[in-house]
Design an enzyme around this catalytic site. Structure first.
Site, PDB file in Angstrom:
ATOM      1  N   ARG A 299     -46.143 -28.984  39.043  1.00  0.00           N
ATOM      2  CA  ARG A 299     -44.926 -28.667  39.799  1.00  0.00           C
ATOM      3  C   ARG A 299     -44.603 -29.927  40.577  1.00  0.00           C
ATOM      4  NH1 ARG A 299     -42.368 -23.457  41.518  1.00  0.00           N
ATOM      5  NH2 ARG A 299     -41.090 -23.949  43.303  1.00  0.00           N
TER       6      ARG A 299
ATOM      7  N   HIS B 291     -37.173 -25.344  34.536  1.00  0.00           N
ATOM      8  CA  HIS B 291     -38.056 -24.429  35.285  1.00  0.00           C
ATOM      9  C   HIS B 291     -38.451 -23.270  34.368  1.00  0.00           C
ATOM     10  CE1 HIS B 291     -40.099 -22.747  38.543  1.00  0.00           C
ATOM     11  NE2 HIS B 291     -39.120 -22.219  39.241  1.00  0.00           N
TER      12      HIS B 291
ATOM     13  N   GLN C 197     -40.331 -19.761  35.345  1.00  0.00           N
ATOM     14  CA  GLN C 197     -39.515 -18.805  36.108  1.00  0.00           C
ATOM     15  C   GLN C 197     -38.861 -17.774  35.179  1.00  0.00           C
ATOM     16  OE1 GLN C 197     -38.782 -18.389  39.509  1.00  0.00           O
ATOM     17  NE2 GLN C 197     -37.617 -16.612  38.816  1.00  0.00           N
TER      18      GLN C 197
ATOM     19  N   ASP D 277     -28.750 -19.569  41.987  1.00  0.00           N
ATOM     20  CA  ASP D 277     -29.799 -20.436  42.546  1.00  0.00           C
ATOM     21  C   ASP D 277     -29.138 -21.236  43.663  1.00  0.00           C
ATOM     22  OD1 ASP D 277     -32.066 -21.993  42.924  1.00  0.00           O
ATOM     23  OD2 ASP D 277     -31.790 -23.211  41.125  1.00  0.00           O
TER      24      ASP D 277
ATOM     25  N   CYS E 167     -34.080 -17.065  41.661  1.00  0.00           N
ATOM     26  CA  CYS E 167     -35.444 -17.597  41.527  1.00  0.00           C
ATOM     27  C   CYS E 167     -36.151 -17.737  42.873  1.00  0.00           C
ATOM     28  CB  CYS E 167     -35.413 -18.928  40.798  1.00  0.00           C
ATOM     29  SG  CYS E 167     -34.347 -20.135  41.620  1.00  0.00           S
TER      30      CYS E 167
ATOM     31  N   ARG F 111     -43.564 -13.254  38.719  1.00  0.00           N
ATOM     32  CA  ARG F 111     -44.017 -14.641  38.536  1.00  0.00           C
ATOM     33  C   ARG F 111     -45.544 -14.653  38.376  1.00  0.00           C
ATOM     34  NH1 ARG F 111     -42.626 -18.885  37.486  1.00  0.00           N
ATOM     35  NH2 ARG F 111     -42.491 -20.292  39.229  1.00  0.00           N
TER      36      ARG F 111
HETATM   37  N1  NVA Z   1     -32.970 -25.390  41.632  1.00  0.00           N
HETATM   38  C1  NVA Z   1     -33.999 -25.251  42.645  1.00  0.00           C
HETATM   39  C2  NVA Z   1     -35.139 -24.461  42.100  1.00  0.00           C
HETATM   40  C3  NVA Z   1     -36.160 -24.037  43.106  1.00  0.00           C
HETATM   41  C4  NVA Z   1     -37.254 -23.162  42.556  1.00  0.00           C
HETATM   42  C5  NVA Z   1     -34.416 -26.623  43.123  1.00  0.00           C
HETATM   43  O1  NVA Z   1     -34.538 -27.543  42.314  1.00  0.00           O
HETATM   44  O2  NVA Z   1     -34.638 -26.790  44.312  1.00  0.00           O
END
Ligand code: NVA
Length: 235
Positions: free
Chosen positions: A12, A39, A42, A135, A178, A217
């Site tokens: 991550r 991602h 997710q 998101d 998410c 998750r």
């Molecule tokens: N699009 C968000 C996802 C977070 C899980 C980011 O990149 O911050």
């Protein structure tokens, strides 16, 4: 070296190229736990939540509303195509999905008999959708774009009016995110900007399955680990 210490590595981090390099050289399973481009883990939780709630994925249409080319949107589009779920992306022209990513997902969807559509008008795009998904408006590494994004994405907020525009308030309809989400004015960011990608009314409504999704998750990551590790050890 990490591959000599661990049986598997969930990365991550930040750059997509880094996780790919790790996967090339480590010699053990490497999972993308979040990069600037994708991602994928997710999406297992998202699809499980849809299946758990509606009993099926068949015939379901997921409408993603917001930044149509961020990491979550890219993976959701591909995940829906792979799972034979119809995908609609509602996003301003400037945030249209990357043409290569879109073409890749379209090829998978065509093989599976599902559809991928991109709309600029959110009200038009969400018609008939069963899942409204959003998101944050500013993803990792794009913090300097906050002001322009808020201006661009304000018309893409998920609120009750947009939920109603699906025509499914009395039918099959859920809200997913998410997380973490900006859904009220109790954070410094939202107090200062006055911007939310989803209203609290929707976030706390009966349609919102975000905490089921979040719990999923855990279950889906465990399944992913078990499947790759058993495969590797021939169990
Ligand atoms: N699009 C968000 C996802 C977070 C899980 C980011 O990149 O911050």
């Amino acid at each position: 070296m990490l591959g000599r210490i661990y049986d598997g590595i969930l990365f991550r981090g930040f750059k997509q190229e880094t996780v790919e390099e790790l996967a090339t050289w480590s010699g053990v399973p490497v999972w993308n736990g979040l990069t600037d481009a994708y991602h994928p883990t997710q999406i297992f939780a998202d699809l499980l939540t849809v299946k758990e709630t509606f009993g099926t994925l068949e015939g379901v249409t997921v409408a993603y509303v917001g930044d149509g080319r961020n990491n979550v949107a890219n993976s959701l589009m591909m995940g829906c195509a792979k799972a034979k779920v119809n995908y609609v992306c509602c996003t301003p022209k400037a945030l249209w999905p990357d043409p290569d990513v879109l073409a890749e997902a379209e090829a998978v969807a065509a093989k599976n008999g599902s559809t991928i559509k991109v709309f600029e008008d959110p009200k038009e795009g969400v018609k008939g959708a069963n899942v409204l998904y959003t998101d944050v408006w500013v993803s990792m590494g794009e913090e300097d774009k906050t002001a322009e994004r808020i201006k661009m994405l304000r018309p893409y907020q998920i609120n009750m009016e947009l939920m109603a525009a699906t025509g499914n308030l009395d039918g099959k309809l859920m809200f997913l995110h998410c997380l973490p989400a900006f859904h009220d004015f109790n954070t410094d960011v939202t107090k200062e900007s006055g911007a939310l990608e989803v209203t609290d009314e929707v976030f706390e409504s009966k349609y919102s399955k975000v905490f089921d999704e979040s719990e999923n998750r855990m279950h889906t990551i465990k399944a992913l680990f078990v499947s790759a590790l058993c495969d590797r050890k021939n169990i």
